[in-house]
Design an enzyme around this catalytic site. Structure first.
Site, PDB file in Angstrom:
ATOM      1  N   LYS A 295       7.341 -15.234 -22.640  1.00 24.43           N
ATOM      2  CA  LYS A 295       7.876 -13.932 -22.217  1.00 24.43           C
ATOM      3  C   LYS A 295       8.587 -13.262 -23.384  1.00 24.43           C
ATOM      4  CE  LYS A 295       6.453 -13.329 -19.357  1.00 24.43           C
ATOM      5  NZ  LYS A 295       5.453 -13.528 -18.369  1.00 24.43           N
TER       6      LYS A 295
ATOM      7  N   HIS B 252      11.252 -34.975 -32.231  1.00 26.41           N
ATOM      8  CA  HIS B 252      10.098 -35.393 -33.032  1.00 26.41           C
ATOM      9  C   HIS B 252       9.567 -34.272 -33.920  1.00 26.41           C
ATOM     10  CE1 HIS B 252      10.008 -39.173 -30.946  1.00 26.41           C
ATOM     11  NE2 HIS B 252       9.975 -38.546 -29.774  1.00 26.41           N
TER      12      HIS B 252
ATOM     13  N   ASN C 150       0.929   0.014   6.168  1.00 22.50           N
ATOM     14  CA  ASN C 150       1.288  -0.794   5.000  1.00 22.50           C
ATOM     15  C   ASN C 150       2.042  -2.017   5.512  1.00 22.50           C
ATOM     16  OD1 ASN C 150       3.957  -0.355   2.558  1.00 22.50           O
ATOM     17  ND2 ASN C 150       2.352  -1.865   2.602  1.00 22.50           N
ATOM     18  N   GLY C 151       1.566  -3.208   5.167  1.00 27.37           N
ATOM     19  CA  GLY C 151       2.233  -4.425   5.640  1.00 27.37           C
ATOM     20  C   GLY C 151       1.196  -5.425   6.098  1.00 27.37           C
TER      21      GLY C 151
ATOM     22  N   LYS D 176      -3.131  -6.291 -19.365  1.00 27.58           N
ATOM     23  CA  LYS D 176      -2.753  -6.901 -18.083  1.00 27.58           C
ATOM     24  C   LYS D 176      -3.847  -7.845 -17.593  1.00 27.58           C
ATOM     25  CE  LYS D 176      -0.159  -7.395 -14.538  1.00 27.58           C
ATOM     26  NZ  LYS D 176       0.877  -8.380 -14.857  1.00 27.58           N
TER      27      LYS D 176
ATOM     28  N   ARG E   7       1.130   1.774  -6.173  1.00 27.31           N
ATOM     29  CA  ARG E   7       1.303   0.776  -5.113  1.00 27.31           C
ATOM     30  C   ARG E   7      -0.007   0.068  -4.775  1.00 27.31           C
ATOM     31  NH1 ARG E   7       6.114   1.312  -2.377  1.00 27.31           N
ATOM     32  NH2 ARG E   7       5.247   0.275  -0.557  1.00 27.31           N
TER      33      ARG E   7
ATOM     34  N   TRP F   9      -3.812  -1.526  -1.075  1.00 31.62           N
ATOM     35  CA  TRP F   9      -3.779  -2.719  -1.901  1.00 31.62           C
ATOM     36  C   TRP F   9      -4.170  -3.835  -0.953  1.00 31.62           C
ATOM     37  CZ3 TRP F   9      -1.425  -7.449  -2.713  1.00 31.62           C
ATOM     38  CH2 TRP F   9      -1.686  -7.990  -3.976  1.00 31.62           C
TER      39      TRP F   9
ATOM     40  N   GLU G 250       6.050 -12.016 -25.914  1.00 28.33           N
ATOM     41  CA  GLU G 250       5.245 -10.899 -25.405  1.00 28.33           C
ATOM     42  C   GLU G 250       5.976  -9.566 -25.485  1.00 28.33           C
ATOM     43  OE1 GLU G 250       2.339 -12.197 -21.791  1.00 28.33           O
ATOM     44  OE2 GLU G 250       4.452 -12.507 -21.398  1.00 28.33           O
TER      45      GLU G 250
ATOM     46  N   CYS H 187       0.872  -1.180   0.000  1.00 28.49           N
ATOM     47  CA  CYS H 187       0.000   0.000   0.000  1.00 28.49           C
ATOM     48  C   CYS H 187       0.905   1.225   0.000  1.00 28.49           C
ATOM     49  CB  CYS H 187      -0.859   0.043   1.248  1.00 28.49           C
ATOM     50  SG  CYS H 187      -1.809  -1.456   1.511  1.00 28.49           S
TER      51      CYS H 187
ATOM     52  N   GLU I 138       6.996 -20.913 -20.613  1.00 22.96           N
ATOM     53  CA  GLU I 138       6.892 -19.558 -20.047  1.00 22.96           C
ATOM     54  C   GLU I 138       8.001 -18.649 -20.598  1.00 22.96           C
ATOM     55  OE1 GLU I 138       5.042 -17.610 -18.493  1.00 22.96           O
ATOM     56  OE2 GLU I 138       6.318 -16.131 -17.519  1.00 22.96           O
TER      57      GLU I 138
HETATM   58  C1  G6P Z   1      -3.033 -11.792 -19.768  1.00 25.56           C
HETATM   59  C2  G6P Z   1      -1.680 -11.265 -19.318  1.00 25.56           C
HETATM   60  C3  G6P Z   1      -0.754 -12.417 -18.910  1.00 25.56           C
HETATM   61  C4  G6P Z   1      -1.429 -13.268 -17.854  1.00 25.56           C
HETATM   62  C5  G6P Z   1      -2.799 -13.753 -18.288  1.00 25.56           C
HETATM   63  C6  G6P Z   1      -3.575 -14.361 -17.151  1.00 25.56           C
HETATM   64  O1  G6P Z   1      -2.905 -12.453 -20.967  1.00 25.56           O
HETATM   65  O2  G6P Z   1      -1.082 -10.491 -20.349  1.00 25.56           O
HETATM   66  O3  G6P Z   1       0.466 -11.900 -18.407  1.00 25.56           O
HETATM   67  O4  G6P Z   1      -0.612 -14.366 -17.554  1.00 25.56           O
HETATM   68  O5  G6P Z   1      -3.583 -12.669 -18.776  1.00 25.56           O
HETATM   69  O6  G6P Z   1      -3.861 -13.352 -16.229  1.00 25.56           O
HETATM   70  P1  G6P Z   1      -4.268 -13.600 -14.745  1.00 25.56           P
HETATM   71  O7  G6P Z   1      -4.545 -12.227 -14.186  1.00 25.56           O
HETATM   72  O8  G6P Z   1      -5.509 -14.451 -14.772  1.00 25.56           O
HETATM   73  O9  G6P Z   1      -3.150 -14.284 -14.056  1.00 25.56           O
END
Ligand code: G6P
Length: 616
Positions: free
Chosen positions: A493, A512, A106-107, A611, A27, A80, A496, A2, A489
């Protein structure tokens, strides 16, 4: 995570606090609030005004609108959520029973349940569901005996377990702000006839460049003209005033050029937060409060289906291997968008576990709803408190990883993996896992944040490797067993944030098909720690080498053999095989980051991505 702001001086404090909160919004923005106190010497000495609102700071701004408030002391907070949903009642600043003492925190107060019970027995009335509120009542309890705010804060903090960045004011002593820190950041801003406190310097840089960083277990008393700093035993601490040269934007990112890089570097801390209060190492146990109400149902489930999207689904795949190997429960992983439209076989002995950073991803949410309709026990691993998935699951575990701003998930993933390890421990120890194994997992998990710090020290090396490969148009990411999912993953990355084509593949399956792609212009990235499949993965590396392919390897520290085969090696410390993904993914995040940056891409907001994807 937070944000806290505090002001004391001779100007109206409300707008200064509001301005500070706007700068701290990154934050968290579940709710916010400001408490303004009239100075002792003003005609209203000791009067207060409080403003609170749910959601972004602009809502608080609307709430404040044209209010004219003369008070020159304020504490503010942007929340948060960690304990208790986002709501007005759960918004800070929180007060004691008589609305004399106000706090912004915060914490996480780990022992809040015990403290709350004790305080309720003493007659205290609580207004919120937060852990933070116990601080206000605990301070009130001491103040009722000694009538000394500073001493009361000090005594209260001695009883607290957990983390805090704390600001306290009282209508009874309207000439000071008491602040304290343990584990959550706080910085004092030193002005002329005015002083500030904030979670980070970005909130106060408009007013002063002179700051004092508080260290853990320090308490400061701030007035308009002065400040003193002591430790929790009342011993004075001498601190240097530092001059800040960052811009506001640089300071929000803590000096990192992008949120993504900041979040990568935050991982030792975010994992620490995910594990806090949840590991009982000596008994080899995990304590997961969010699963307490389903402990018995979990004993009886015969199968788990993990659902998620993107990075969260890859976390789930690692979880599948962990849970099957160590908890002995059959697990399947499915992406939300598939699960929701086919006819999965589910019954009452099936638990469906949704993994989601945002808790709002439409495909994951609909998969969960479908599972619920079919009678499954629904569980969640979610980062955002009070999000839809968190609300719609019967039980679950929050990540406590703090807000993730960069679109490409980094610290949320390693937190999800850490929570999956905790879940494995929890379910495993309910079933057949031995005490020895439980202790081993708990001990190794506890060491993970420290080991990530070692990997992050190779930042410079990884940057150089990225530079070397920056013109490559394709990549093959290869891993096996626990690191198969990390290959997927790593490739995701890279796609993306650098827009480079990358394929993640099981290293065993590579022969294969994908091997046909390999030539000197098609590099491969191997995740090859010294684990149970090490020899097998080395065979794959030989096969690529024989075809002239370039190789980058992620290897265990001290592995000389790999250095002879690979063109570039990034080393990770040794850990338990099931935990290697939490370490091996870090260099892949950094590699993708530097590839993206070298192409001039805005890595925090790559094209076409969001996001939180709340549409199908
Ligand atoms: C979007 C984001 C990814 C994320 C995915 C799932 O595609 O760009 O980075 O992994 O959604 O999001 P979530 O909030 O459900 O983990």
């Amino acid at each position: 995570m937070c944000g806290i702001i505090g002001y004391i001086g001779n100007k109206p404090a409300l707008n200064i606090a509001l301005d500070g909160l706007k700068r701290l919004e990154y934050r968290g923005y579940d709710s916010s609030g400001i408490l303004v106190l009239d100075n002792k010497n003003s005609e209203n000495g000791g009067k207060y005004n409080v403003f609170k609102s749910v959601g972004k700071i602009k809502n608080l701004e609307t709430e404040i609108a044209d209010s004219v408030v003369a008070g020159t002391i304020a504490i503010g907070h942007t929340r948060w959520a960690t304990h208790g949903k986002p709501s007005i009642n759960n918004s800070h600043p929180h007060s004691d029973c008589k609305k004399n003492i106000w706090i912004a925190h915060n914490g996480i107060i780990e022992n809040y349940k015990t403290l709350k019970k004790h305080l309720e027995e003493q007659g205290h009335r609580f207004f919120s569901e937060t852990d933070s509120e116990v601080l206000a009542h605990l301070i009130e309890e001491f103040f009722s005996h000694n009538e000394n705010l500073e001493e009361s804060v000090r005594l209260a903090l001695k009883l607290v377990k957990g983390t805090y960045g704390l600001a306290v004011v009282s209508v009874k002593e309207p000439d000071k702000i008491i602040v304290a820190r343990s584990g959550s950041p706080l910085v004092l801003g030193v002005g002329q006839n005015e002083n500030f406190v904030a979670s980070d310097v970005s909130a106060i840089l408009n007013y002063t460049k002179k700051v004092v960083y508080l260290d853990d277990n320090e308490i400061a008393v701030i007035s308009g003209s002065d400040f003193t700093i002591k430790d929790l035993n009342n011993e004075p601490r001498k601190k240097e005033i530092q001059l800040i040269e960052w811009t506001i934007e640089e300071s929000q990112k803590k000096g990192f050029p992008h949120f993504m890089l900041k979040e990568i570097f935050e991982q030792p801390e975010s994992i620490e937060n995910s594990l806090r209060g949840r590991l009982i190492v000596e008994d080899g146990l995990a304590k997961l409060g969010g699963l307490e109400n389903v402990t018995e149902e979990l004993r009886n489930i015969e199968r788990i289906i993990i659902v998620g999207c993107g990075t969260a689904a890859y976390a789930g795949r690692v979880g599948e291997y962990m849970l099957e190997e160590y908890a002995g429960i059959p697990v399947e992983v499915e992406i939300g968008s598939e699960f929701r439209y086919r006819k999965p076989i589910i019954d009452k002995k099936t638990a469906v576990l949704a993994i989601s950073q945002s808790g709002e991803t439409a495909d994951t949410l609909e998969a969960l709803r479908e599972a619920k309709r079919k009678g499954a026990l629904t569980l969640g691993i979610v980062n955002v408190v009070g999000s839809t998935i968190a609300r719609e699951t019967v039980a679950g575990v929050y990540n406590h990883a703090g807000p993730e701003i960069g679109v490409a998930s980094t610290k949320a993933l390693t937190s999800q993996l850490s929570v999956l390890a905790l879940l494995t421990l929890f379910l495993g120890r309910q079933r057949n896992m031995s005490l020895t194994m439980g202790k081993r997992i708990a001990e190794e998990l506890k060491e993970i944040p420290q080991k990530i710090k070692i990997i992050l020290k190779q930042n410079g090396t990884i940057k150089k490797i990225a530079k070397k490969y920056k013109n490559s148009k394709n990549f093959l990411y290869l891993g096996r067993k626990y690191n198969y999912s990390i290959a997927l993953e790593g490739a995701l990355k890279l796609k993306e944030i650098s827009y480079i084509h990358a394929e993640g593949y099981s290293a065993g399956e590579m022969k294969h098909g994908p091997i046909a792609l390999i030539d000197k212009n098609f590099p491969s990235l191997f995740i090859a720690p010294r684990d149970s499949v090490y020899e097998k993965i080395m065979n794959g590396m030989e096969e690529i080498k024989a075809r002239g392919g370039k190789i980058i390897a992620i290897a265990t520290r001290g592995d000389k053999k790999i250095a002879r085969l690979a063109d570039d090696v990034i080393y990770i410390p040794k850990t338990l095989e099931m935990l290697t993904p939490i370490l091996s993914v870090i260099p892949l995040q950094l590699f993708a980051y530097y590839m993206g940056v070298s192409k001039g891409i805005d890595v925090d907001k790559p094209r076409n991505l969001a996001k939180s994807v709340t549409v199908e």
